[in-house]
Scaffold this active site. Sequence first.
Site, PDB file in Angstrom:
ATOM      1  N   THR A  54       0.798  -1.229   0.000  1.00  0.00           N
ATOM      2  CA  THR A  54       0.000   0.000   0.000  1.00  0.00           C
ATOM      3  C   THR A  54       0.831   1.280   0.000  1.00  0.00           C
ATOM      4  OG1 THR A  54      -0.139  -0.031   2.427  1.00  0.00           O
ATOM      5  CG2 THR A  54      -1.908  -1.114   1.212  1.00  0.00           C
ATOM      6  N   ARG A  55       2.098   1.194   0.432  1.00  0.00           N
ATOM      7  CA  ARG A  55       2.906   2.410   0.555  1.00  0.00           C
ATOM      8  C   ARG A  55       4.234   2.276  -0.179  1.00  0.00           C
ATOM      9  NH1 ARG A  55       4.132   4.216   6.398  1.00  0.00           N
ATOM     10  NH2 ARG A  55       4.896   2.072   6.527  1.00  0.00           N
ATOM     11  N   ASP A  70      10.864  -8.305   0.847  1.00  0.00           N
ATOM     12  CA  ASP A  70      10.821  -7.469   2.042  1.00  0.00           C
ATOM     13  C   ASP A  70      11.180  -8.272   3.287  1.00  0.00           C
ATOM     14  OD1 ASP A  70       8.479  -8.941   1.636  1.00  0.00           O
ATOM     15  OD2 ASP A  70       7.168  -7.421   2.539  1.00  0.00           O
ATOM     16  N   TYR A 112      13.803 -21.532   2.553  1.00  0.00           N
ATOM     17  CA  TYR A 112      13.092 -21.823   1.304  1.00  0.00           C
ATOM     18  C   TYR A 112      13.999 -22.610   0.355  1.00  0.00           C
ATOM     19  CZ  TYR A 112       8.997 -18.721   1.923  1.00  0.00           C
ATOM     20  OH  TYR A 112       7.825 -18.148   2.336  1.00  0.00           O
TER      21      TYR A 112
END
Length: 244
Positions: free
Chosen positions: A12-13, A104, A95
């Site tokens: 969103t940012r 992130d 992973y």
Amino acid sequence: MSARLLIDVGNTRLKWTVAGDDGALAPVQALAHGGDPAALIEWLPLPDGLHEAWIANVTGDAAGERLAAALGVRHRLTTQFARPVDGLAGLRLAYGDASRLGVDRWLALLAIWGRERAASSVASAGTALTFDAVDARGQHLGGVIAPGLVTAQTAVLGATRFAASGPSQQFTRGLGRDTDACVRQGALHACAGLLDRLAARHPGPRYLIGGDAETLAPHLDGGWQLRPDLVLEGLAALAAAGPA
């Protein structure tokens, strides 16, 4: 070496800062991007003397390509996109396919591992709620992804016929006394309980980042440290090391 623009594009940012020749970060700034990070580029008050931008982007390749093109046209910057690398700086990933780990999450772990070199955990409270832990040998132990505070409320309201007004950030430490408050408090206790449960199982410093970090922090058990710019700190460390 010259100053670098660092950009963290979340769901969103868009957050940005400049890393100087000495590695120090300028004050971080943020804007809501409304799903189109590239549209913000002409509004960024960037200093002169920048030659490249390093980007952490979770909004998809197409949005990233538009952002890189806008930086090239508007500010004449070359761009580098951060990609998870297994084993960088001694941080080994759980992973099997490093590219599937959110950039992130990886950069936040990279920042903490580079600073602490000790067992620690990082949680991000935003659209999604994530938790990752690393042991004292630099082995990423894995993580979880769950709904964030607003997403959890939206999921409940979307799957029920409750007469509620919609998601809210008006939280208390107790129980709700109407349907709106009950949905709201359910999201809060689900998020807080998850993080405290996982942190108790993974001793060491614990760090909280993300757009809802300050909202969630007062409702967590003690020991959590707010570090809102960890992703950019990790991006700065990656940029200083140079392209993989």
